[in-house]
Every structure is written in C-alpha cells, then in structure tokens.
Scaffold this motif. Sequence first.
Motif, short mmCIF file in Angstrom:
data_model
loop_
_atom_site.label_atom_id
_atom_site.label_comp_id
_atom_site.label_asym_id
_atom_site.label_seq_id
_atom_site.Cartn_x
_atom_site.Cartn_y
_atom_site.Cartn_z
N HIS A 260 0.83 -1.20 0.00
CA HIS A 260 0.00 0.00 0.00
C HIS A 260 0.87 1.25 0.00
CE1 HIS A 260 -3.06 2.82 1.99
NE2 HIS A 260 -3.51 2.54 0.78
N PHE A 261 1.96 1.23 0.74
CA PHE A 261 2.86 2.38 0.80
C PHE A 261 3.50 2.62 -0.56
CE2 PHE A 261 6.63 4.78 1.76
CZ PHE A 261 6.26 5.60 2.83
N VAL A 262 3.98 1.56 -1.19
CA VAL A 262 4.62 1.69 -2.50
C VAL A 262 3.64 2.21 -3.54
CG1 VAL A 262 5.64 0.38 -4.41
CG2 VAL A 262 6.43 -0.01 -2.07
N GLU A 263 2.42 1.70 -3.52
CA GLU A 263 1.42 2.19 -4.47
C GLU A 263 1.17 3.68 -4.28
OE1 GLU A 263 -2.53 0.21 -6.00
OE2 GLU A 263 -3.02 1.48 -4.28
N GLY A 264 1.14 4.14 -3.02
CA GLY A 264 0.96 5.56 -2.76
C GLY A 264 2.09 6.39 -3.34
N LEU A 265 3.33 5.94 -3.17
CA LEU A 265 4.47 6.64 -3.75
C LEU A 265 4.34 6.72 -5.27
CD1 LEU A 265 7.55 5.19 -1.80
CD2 LEU A 265 6.45 7.40 -1.47
N ARG A 266 3.96 5.61 -5.87
CA ARG A 266 3.87 5.56 -7.34
C ARG A 266 2.75 6.46 -7.87
NH1 ARG A 266 5.32 -0.92 -7.58
NH2 ARG A 266 7.51 -0.61 -8.26
N LEU A 267 1.63 6.49 -7.18
CA LEU A 267 0.51 7.31 -7.64
C LEU A 267 0.79 8.80 -7.43
CD1 LEU A 267 -2.52 5.15 -6.49
CD2 LEU A 267 -1.66 5.47 -8.82
N ASP A 268 1.46 9.16 -6.35
CA ASP A 268 1.83 10.56 -6.16
C ASP A 268 2.79 11.01 -7.25
OD1 ASP A 268 0.26 10.98 -3.95
OD2 ASP A 268 1.84 10.60 -2.49
N ALA A 269 3.75 10.15 -7.60
CA ALA A 269 4.67 10.47 -8.70
C ALA A 269 3.92 10.56 -10.02
CB ALA A 269 5.78 9.41 -8.78
N ALA A 270 2.93 9.69 -10.20
CA ALA A 270 2.14 9.72 -11.44
C ALA A 270 1.40 11.03 -11.58
CB ALA A 270 1.16 8.55 -11.45
N ARG A 271 0.87 11.58 -10.49
CA ARG A 271 0.18 12.87 -10.56
C ARG A 271 1.11 13.96 -11.07
NH1 ARG A 271 -3.29 14.15 -5.20
NH2 ARG A 271 -1.29 13.82 -4.20
N THR A 272 2.33 13.97 -10.55
CA THR A 272 3.29 14.99 -10.99
C THR A 272 3.58 14.86 -12.47
OG1 THR A 272 4.29 15.07 -8.80
CG2 THR A 272 5.62 15.89 -10.63
N LEU A 273 3.76 13.64 -12.95
CA LEU A 273 4.06 13.42 -14.37
C LEU A 273 2.85 13.71 -15.25
CD1 LEU A 273 6.16 10.15 -13.99
CD2 LEU A 273 7.02 12.45 -14.49
N LEU A 274 1.65 13.42 -14.76
CA LEU A 274 0.44 13.75 -15.52
C LEU A 274 0.32 15.26 -15.69
CD1 LEU A 274 -2.06 11.24 -13.90
CD2 LEU A 274 -1.52 11.35 -16.34
N ALA A 275 0.66 16.01 -14.65
CA ALA A 275 0.59 17.47 -14.73
C ALA A 275 1.59 18.03 -15.73
CB ALA A 275 0.83 18.08 -13.35
N LYS A 276 2.62 17.25 -16.05
CA LYS A 276 3.59 17.66 -17.07
C LYS A 276 3.13 17.26 -18.47
CE LYS A 276 7.60 17.51 -13.99
NZ LYS A 276 8.92 16.87 -13.72
N GLY A 277 1.98 16.54 -18.54
CA GLY A 277 1.41 16.20 -19.84
C GLY A 277 1.97 14.96 -20.48
N LEU A 278 2.67 14.10 -19.75
CA LEU A 278 3.27 12.91 -20.35
C LEU A 278 2.20 11.87 -20.68
CD1 LEU A 278 6.46 12.40 -18.15
CD2 LEU A 278 6.22 13.65 -20.30
N PRO A 279 2.44 11.04 -21.69
CA PRO A 279 1.49 9.97 -22.05
C PRO A 279 1.35 8.96 -20.92
CG PRO A 279 3.09 10.34 -23.81
CD PRO A 279 3.59 11.09 -22.62
N LEU A 280 0.18 8.35 -20.83
CA LEU A 280 -0.10 7.42 -19.74
C LEU A 280 0.85 6.22 -19.76
CD1 LEU A 280 -4.01 7.31 -19.62
CD2 LEU A 280 -2.43 8.86 -18.46
N LYS A 281 1.13 5.70 -20.93
CA LYS A 281 2.01 4.52 -21.02
C LYS A 281 3.40 4.83 -20.51
CE LYS A 281 3.57 0.91 -24.21
NZ LYS A 281 3.53 0.41 -25.61
N ALA A 282 3.90 6.00 -20.87
CA ALA A 282 5.24 6.41 -20.42
C ALA A 282 5.26 6.59 -18.90
CB ALA A 282 5.66 7.69 -21.12
#
Length: 319
Positions: A260-282
Amino acid sequence: MTKPHRIALLAYEGCQLLDVTGPAAVFGAANDARDRPAYEVRIVSPDGGAVASNCGVALMSQPIGGRCDTLLVAGGSRGLKAVMAREDVRRWLRKAAPQARRFGSVCTGAFVLAAAGLLDGKRVATHWASCKRLADRYPAITVDADALYVVDGQVWTSAGVTTGIDMALALVEADLGAATANLIARHFVLYARRPGYQSQFSPLLQAQTDVDAPFARLIEWMQTHLDEPLDVPALAARAGLSERSFYRKFVEATGKTPAHFVEGLRLDAARTLLAKGLPLKAIAGRVGLRSSARLGQAFERRFGMAPSLFREMHATSVA
C-alpha cells in the motif's frame, strides 16, 4: 495588468507570522521582477496599528475597510477564536470578499471565513491538524484533508504555513504567467514549486518524524527507484532484514503495508508526471505500474477520477 492589484492580508493578535509574510513576500517579489508594480500589498487588522504575531514579531497594519482585488486571511492559534467572534470583522468580510476578484485563507484562516458564512458549499483546505475540527464545526463545507491548496471558484484556501507561499505563487502565475512565478520560486531558493493537489503528507518527512526513523533512508531510495521491483523480498533484502521481520517492522513504523505504501508513492509520482502532460504509457513505466490500464485502475481507486481527466485538469502542455 494596467494598474496594481490591491492585496489585503488580514492579520490579528496571535496570527501565524509566515501566513502573512510568506504571501506578502511573494507579491513583493513579483513587483521586483517587473518594470512597474503589479501589486499593492496591505496588511490589515481589526483595529489597525501594531499586531503581535504568534512568535512575538509585530506587524504594522491598517484598520480593516475598503475594497481589494484579493483578500487573504491568515491562520493562527492564539487569537483565532477572538477574531472569529468579532462581528465587525465578519461584517467586513461579508462585504469585501464577494466584491473581490478572489478571496481565501492560509492555514486556519479558513475558520475566520467560515465563521462569516463565506465557505458554505465550497471545497477548502486547511492545516491537516485542523481538518476534522473545521469539517465538524461547519458541515456545509467540504474539507480536503490532503491538498496543499484548493481553488474553488473565486475561493483560494491553503493548508499550513509554507503552503501559503505555494498558493501565492499560483496566484501570481494566474496574474502574470508561469515564467514570473518560476522566477520568484528560484529567487526564494525553493526546492520545487508544489502544486495544490500535492499531499500535505510527505512519506519521507513522516518517516523522519519518528526519532528512530528506521526506514527513512529506504523510503528516500524507493522514491527514486519507482520503476524497479519494490516487493517485500527486494525491500527486505535492501533493509537487511528477513521478509517476515521487515513486513512487521514496516507496518509498525508507517501504519501501512509495504504494498500500500509503494502504491501511494507511485501514484503521487504519477500525478506529478500527468501534470507535465506525459502519455499514460510512459508514466506507467516510469512509476513502476507497467501498463496504462493498471495505472488507470489504481489512480481511479485512490483519487476518484481517471488519470486522463486529471491530466486535462492540470497539465500545462500535453505531450
């Protein structure tokens, strides 16, 4: 901006000093960055004159009154109840806030706006330690207990202390553009500009809060190796513990299972990358979620929206 925007920062006896001076410094730096001033900053208080902040530093203020373009209320502990109870303050807020282009609060300043009835039906932020109290006392308000700051229409509210700087930078960006806001952030030697949706709870800071901090270094390493296997066998080996001992001690230290902790880290990082406009697959590959489908399922389960919608809402430029 053809003429300076008038900023009113409401202070009072016992207010949190940085709730006032943080945003004021950002607006002042915006003036320094331009050929002509963009903002006229006023510190106001119920009675005017010298106001002692919570740390004893006095702020010179003007009496409340008049109109402004932006109105922000500082938070505080000592003195908060007293200013909430003042009918003259509530009356001025009820008049000035709707006339302003935008209004809001830093930290527990949200309680002052709520006492004036200005936050009903709004989603707001406040310091994590006061979220439940605000929600319980004012049930017509939706309190976002996670966000650094929240924008709901003309209402801007932020969490504790330093998040007032983050919100002020966002206000400057809305007025003067990202380049000016980024220039101020560099001038302030900030590690990074934090978006409003970022959590108040840093996993590394939470781990470091414990005197023993048994997993602080491991969590710091995890944050920079999200694309690697972060299962219990790999993490236990890195921590120099048996898998069973690692699992038990990690849950005791963080209150969460490793998965659960690791998933939280990954999803928080995903939010930052989504805000930069990167493709979902990347993004899925970079944060270790492997596929856009797996990213979408986990993201929607945690944040209640599809990652593509989040990217539309927050990305400055979609790649």
